[in-house]
Design an enzyme around this catalytic site. Structure first.
Site, PDB file in Angstrom:
ATOM      1  N   THR A  78       0.816  -1.219   0.000  1.00  0.00           N
ATOM      2  CA  THR A  78       0.000   0.000   0.000  1.00  0.00           C
ATOM      3  C   THR A  78       0.848   1.266   0.000  1.00  0.00           C
ATOM      4  O   THR A  78       0.726   2.118  -0.873  1.00  0.00           O
ATOM      5  CB  THR A  78      -0.938   0.007   1.217  1.00  0.00           C
ATOM      6  OG1 THR A  78      -1.745  -1.159   1.189  1.00  0.00           O
ATOM      7  CG2 THR A  78      -1.838   1.234   1.198  1.00  0.00           C
ATOM      8  N   ARG A 155     -10.657   0.714   3.319  1.00  0.00           N
ATOM      9  CA  ARG A 155     -10.708  -0.758   3.329  1.00  0.00           C
ATOM     10  C   ARG A 155     -10.324  -1.345   4.676  1.00  0.00           C
ATOM     11  O   ARG A 155     -11.007  -2.222   5.215  1.00  0.00           O
ATOM     12  CB  ARG A 155      -9.784  -1.304   2.234  1.00  0.00           C
ATOM     13  CG  ARG A 155     -10.263  -1.022   0.826  1.00  0.00           C
ATOM     14  CD  ARG A 155      -9.211  -1.413  -0.190  1.00  0.00           C
ATOM     15  NE  ARG A 155      -7.977  -0.659   0.025  1.00  0.00           N
ATOM     16  CZ  ARG A 155      -7.737   0.531  -0.501  1.00  0.00           C
ATOM     17  NH1 ARG A 155      -8.648   1.106  -1.256  1.00  0.00           N
ATOM     18  NH2 ARG A 155      -6.608   1.163  -0.276  1.00  0.00           N
ATOM     19  N   THR A 207      -5.161   6.003   8.336  1.00  0.00           N
ATOM     20  CA  THR A 207      -5.089   7.044   7.314  1.00  0.00           C
ATOM     21  C   THR A 207      -3.719   6.995   6.655  1.00  0.00           C
ATOM     22  O   THR A 207      -2.766   6.452   7.218  1.00  0.00           O
ATOM     23  CB  THR A 207      -5.275   8.440   7.938  1.00  0.00           C
ATOM     24  OG1 THR A 207      -4.104   8.774   8.695  1.00  0.00           O
ATOM     25  CG2 THR A 207      -6.493   8.483   8.840  1.00  0.00           C
ATOM     26  N   CYS A 234      -1.240   0.959  13.345  1.00  0.00           N
ATOM     27  CA  CYS A 234      -0.703  -0.016  12.393  1.00  0.00           C
ATOM     28  C   CYS A 234      -0.724   0.567  10.981  1.00  0.00           C
ATOM     29  O   CYS A 234      -0.721  -0.175   9.999  1.00  0.00           O
ATOM     30  CB  CYS A 234      -1.516  -1.308  12.429  1.00  0.00           C
ATOM     31  SG  CYS A 234      -1.359  -2.240  13.964  1.00  0.00           S
ATOM     32  N   ARG A 236       0.819   4.299   9.634  1.00  0.00           N
ATOM     33  CA  ARG A 236       2.059   4.965   9.244  1.00  0.00           C
ATOM     34  C   ARG A 236       2.648   5.683  10.443  1.00  0.00           C
ATOM     35  O   ARG A 236       1.948   6.370  11.182  1.00  0.00           O
ATOM     36  CB  ARG A 236       1.808   5.985   8.117  1.00  0.00           C
ATOM     37  CG  ARG A 236       1.698   5.350   6.734  1.00  0.00           C
ATOM     38  CD  ARG A 236       3.070   4.888   6.241  1.00  0.00           C
ATOM     39  NE  ARG A 236       3.016   4.187   4.982  1.00  0.00           N
ATOM     40  CZ  ARG A 236       2.948   2.869   4.853  1.00  0.00           C
ATOM     41  NH1 ARG A 236       2.871   2.106   5.923  1.00  0.00           N
ATOM     42  NH2 ARG A 236       2.960   2.308   3.658  1.00  0.00           N
ATOM     43  N   ASP A 260       2.876  -0.684  15.406  1.00  0.00           N
ATOM     44  CA  ASP A 260       3.535  -1.506  14.392  1.00  0.00           C
ATOM     45  C   ASP A 260       4.409  -0.657  13.483  1.00  0.00           C
ATOM     46  O   ASP A 260       5.186  -1.187  12.708  1.00  0.00           O
ATOM     47  CB  ASP A 260       2.484  -2.244  13.554  1.00  0.00           C
ATOM     48  CG  ASP A 260       3.106  -3.216  12.561  1.00  0.00           C
ATOM     49  OD1 ASP A 260       3.999  -3.990  12.978  1.00  0.00           O
ATOM     50  OD2 ASP A 260       2.707  -3.212  11.377  1.00  0.00           O
ATOM     51  N   GLU A 265      12.286   3.987  11.208  1.00  0.00           N
ATOM     52  CA  GLU A 265      12.283   2.527  11.303  1.00  0.00           C
ATOM     53  C   GLU A 265      13.617   1.963  10.831  1.00  0.00           C
ATOM     54  O   GLU A 265      14.041   2.230   9.710  1.00  0.00           O
ATOM     55  CB  GLU A 265      11.132   1.950  10.468  1.00  0.00           C
ATOM     56  CG  GLU A 265       9.761   2.355  10.993  1.00  0.00           C
ATOM     57  CD  GLU A 265       8.599   1.744  10.221  1.00  0.00           C
ATOM     58  OE1 GLU A 265       8.858   1.053   9.213  1.00  0.00           O
ATOM     59  OE2 GLU A 265       7.443   1.928  10.629  1.00  0.00           O
ATOM     60  N   HIS A 283       6.924  -3.459  12.135  1.00  0.00           N
ATOM     61  CA  HIS A 283       6.184  -3.203  10.897  1.00  0.00           C
ATOM     62  C   HIS A 283       5.760  -4.513  10.223  1.00  0.00           C
ATOM     63  O   HIS A 283       6.178  -4.839   9.114  1.00  0.00           O
ATOM     64  CB  HIS A 283       7.021  -2.365   9.925  1.00  0.00           C
ATOM     65  CG  HIS A 283       6.172  -1.590   8.948  1.00  0.00           C
ATOM     66  ND1 HIS A 283       6.568  -0.386   8.419  1.00  0.00           N
ATOM     67  CD2 HIS A 283       4.963  -1.847   8.401  1.00  0.00           C
ATOM     68  CE1 HIS A 283       5.638   0.067   7.588  1.00  0.00           C
ATOM     69  NE2 HIS A 283       4.655  -0.823   7.561  1.00  0.00           N
ATOM     70  N   LEU A 284       4.871  -5.227  10.905  1.00  0.00           N
ATOM     71  CA  LEU A 284       4.432  -6.543  10.444  1.00  0.00           C
ATOM     72  C   LEU A 284       3.051  -6.532   9.792  1.00  0.00           C
ATOM     73  O   LEU A 284       2.505  -7.599   9.500  1.00  0.00           O
ATOM     74  CB  LEU A 284       4.412  -7.522  11.629  1.00  0.00           C
ATOM     75  CG  LEU A 284       5.746  -7.773  12.337  1.00  0.00           C
ATOM     76  CD1 LEU A 284       5.552  -8.766  13.475  1.00  0.00           C
ATOM     77  CD2 LEU A 284       6.790  -8.283  11.355  1.00  0.00           C
ATOM     78  N   GLY A 285       2.484  -5.357   9.555  1.00  0.00           N
ATOM     79  CA  GLY A 285       1.112  -5.289   9.054  1.00  0.00           C
ATOM     80  C   GLY A 285       0.850  -6.132   7.827  1.00  0.00           C
ATOM     81  O   GLY A 285      -0.209  -6.746   7.699  1.00  0.00           O
ATOM     82  N   ALA A 286       1.798  -6.173   6.911  1.00  0.00           N
ATOM     83  CA  ALA A 286       1.611  -6.937   5.670  1.00  0.00           C
ATOM     84  C   ALA A 286       2.376  -8.247   5.675  1.00  0.00           C
ATOM     85  O   ALA A 286       2.434  -8.933   4.654  1.00  0.00           O
ATOM     86  CB  ALA A 286       2.056  -6.092   4.478  1.00  0.00           C
TER      87      ALA A 286
END
Length: 533
Positions: A78, A155, A207, A234, A236, A260, A265, A283-286
């Site tokens: 994203t 989403r 957002t 989770c 930005r 996250d 980072e 940063h494990l969101g994806a």
């Protein structure tokens, strides 16, 4: 169509094998090389029109400017923080992402974070691993009956809402784009931000990071929150002011935070990560197998569909182009570019205001994708911008000293089909106006400054046109003009005239090649110009 001539694509980050297979099945050559330095990346891109990355590869301005063949950058995910959008847009490079690929994984991680905050599961786990049994220390709170504020109802936000509603949470939220009626359909009551802060037991942000969302949660907004609020980010790093969050944690205004993402980072300042009431992830969101596969598949399909001219989706830096690939819009894009090219040749690199006017129901929302095409025609030769295209047109037109406006009018009374696409150029009180439309799939010129062509003049990319205006009907005029063509070694391929308007007639000649000069012509006519788009 532009952007449909990719031949070779570099994948510079680790992606699911399905990405390569889909690209190859779509007729593209694929090179996969990871962990490239900037210099190595630039070297690899010298022979590639496309680049697909995740988050590791940094597509900087240096990389973009050095990659002479690069036309499209695809981000399998994203966020596009690792791509210099301004540099890409200026060079006419399309940037795409996969806005749907990570949604479920990011939403599920958010829900997990909310539950961990409520029951202090990570802290209790660490205590157990340390050999302790601290039941009283980790007193939690139920989610049932609590209020969850969701900032950003796209989403991911709506997926979080529906899942947390099953725990009995009341969901309220805010989104400047999603209407209250739409959010109500998935159970979220929209409120102004100032009304949300004091109501929430939990707040989660979903957002993009924009100037308007940077520091959305700050000292001022934390002070308006219910004491003991818990915060999840989770989305930005930077949406939650990290300094303000730490102060709220230290004062007890915020009872816990789950992060996250971070402004930097990995974070060098460990104060937040080390706080006992903060849960953090790298940063494990994806970072799920399903999301990785989905993102790789989606970006590959987007590339192939673009190459085949089927569709253009996931565009980040030229959203108006999404409709440019529809069967209806394609010929109108060609018409708009042709009229822009005609205007440049006619008005002589105009300065002032270009007005793009659409008419007819079917073109009601087409102005945003037609105006860049008009600009392409205006600038391609006049500004020596060989790479001007639908992506960078609106940026470059400002530098050329032009202002572009768009407007729409309904179809004329009794008009059943497509409306006309008109273009007017105002130049120091001397109006120039060309009118065109599409017949079938062929762009045609209908009129110039009120003079109407019957039949209309086809505008073809392989047919140079010579246009001139005369005040009288001289029988010797046409033989004279044909003689001038012959002297220049140019053949006449077609010839049409307009209806007489104000005592004048426009003539249009299709010719085998552009003439080296029009000086001889201007001795016989009121004005003359030629173009080839």
């Amino acid at each position: 169509m532009a952007f449909a001539n990719l031949r070779k694509v570099l994948i510079s980050d680790s992606l699911d094998p399905c990405c390569r297979k889909i690209l190859q099945d779509g007729g593209l050559q694929v090179v996969e090389k990871q962990n490239l330095s900037k210099e190595e990346l630039i070297a690899e891109l010298q022979d590639c029109e496309g680049l697909i990355v995740r988050s590791a590869t940094k597509v900087t301005a240096d990389v973009i400017n050095a990659a002479e063949k690069l036309q499209v950058v695809g981000r399998a995910g994203t966020g596009v923080d690792n791509v210099d959008l301004e540099a890409a847009t200026r060079k006419g490079i399309l940037v795409m992402n996969t806005p749907n690929g990570n949604s479920l994984s990011a939403a599920e991680l958010t829900c997990g974070m909310i539950m961990c905050l409520a029951r202090q599961i990570p802290q209790a786990t660490a205590s157990m691993k340390d050999g302790k049994w601290e039941r009283k220390k980790f007193m939690g709170t139920e989610l049932n009956g609590k209020t969850l504020g969701i900032l950003g109802l796209g989403r991911i936000g709506r997926e979080v809402a529906t899942r947390m509603q099953s725990f009995g949470m009341k969901t309220i939220g805010y989104d400047p784009i999603i209407s209250p009626e739409v959010s109500a359909s998935f159970g979220v009551q929209q409120l102004p931000l100032e009304e949300i802060w004091p109501l929430c037991d939990f707040i989660t942000v979903h957002t993009p990071l924009l100037p308007s969302t940077t520091g959305l949660l700050n000292d001022n907004t934390f002070a308006q929150c219910k004491k003991g609020v818990r915060v999840v980010n989770c989305a930005r790093g930077g949406i939650v002011d990290e300094g303000a969050l730490l102060r709220a944690l230290q004062s007890g205004q915020c009872a816990g935070a789950a992060l996250d993402v971070f402004t930097e980072e990995p974070p060098r300042d460990r104060a937040l990560v080390d706080h006992e009431n903060v849960i953090s992830c790298p940063h494990l969101g994806a970072s799920t197998k399903e999301a990785q596969s989905r993102c790789g598949e989606e970006i590959a399909v987007q590339f192939v569909d673009m190459v085949k001219g089927k569709s253009l989706t996931g565009v980040v830096n030229a959203q108006a182009l999404t409709s440019a690939f529809s069967p209806h819009t394609k010929p109108w894009i060609g018409l708009a570019e042709a009229l822009g090219t005609l205007m440049r040749a006619w008005a002589g690199s105009p300065k002032g205001t270009i007005q793009v006017i659409t008419q007819g129901t079917s073109l009601k929302n087409a102005g945003n994708c037609l105006s860049p095409a008009v600009i392409v025609g205006l600038l391609k030769e006049a500004s020596k911008q060989a790479d001007v295209n639908l992506v960078n047109a609106k940026l470059l037109v400002k530098e050329a000293g032009l202002n572009v406006t768009t407007s729409h009018s309904p179809a004329a009374p009794g008009e059943q089909g497509f409306g006309e696409c008109l273009l007017a150029v105002a130049l120091a009180g001397a109006p120039y106006q060309a009118v065109g439309l599409v017949q079938g799939t062929t762009p045609v010129l209908q009129g110039l400054n009120g003079a109407v062509f019957r039949p209309e003049v086809p505008l073809r990319r392989d047919l140079p046109l010579l246009l001139f205006r005369t005040q009288t009907s001289d029988p010797a005029m046409l033989p004279t003009m044909i003689g001038l063509l012959a002297e220049a070694g140019v053949r006449l391929l077609s010839y049409q005239t307009s209806l007489v308007s104000d005592g004048e007639t426009w003539h249009v000649m299709g010719i085998s090649s552009l003439l080296p000069s029009l000086e001889a012509w201007k001795q016989h006519v009121t004005e003359a110009f030629q173009f080839h788009f």
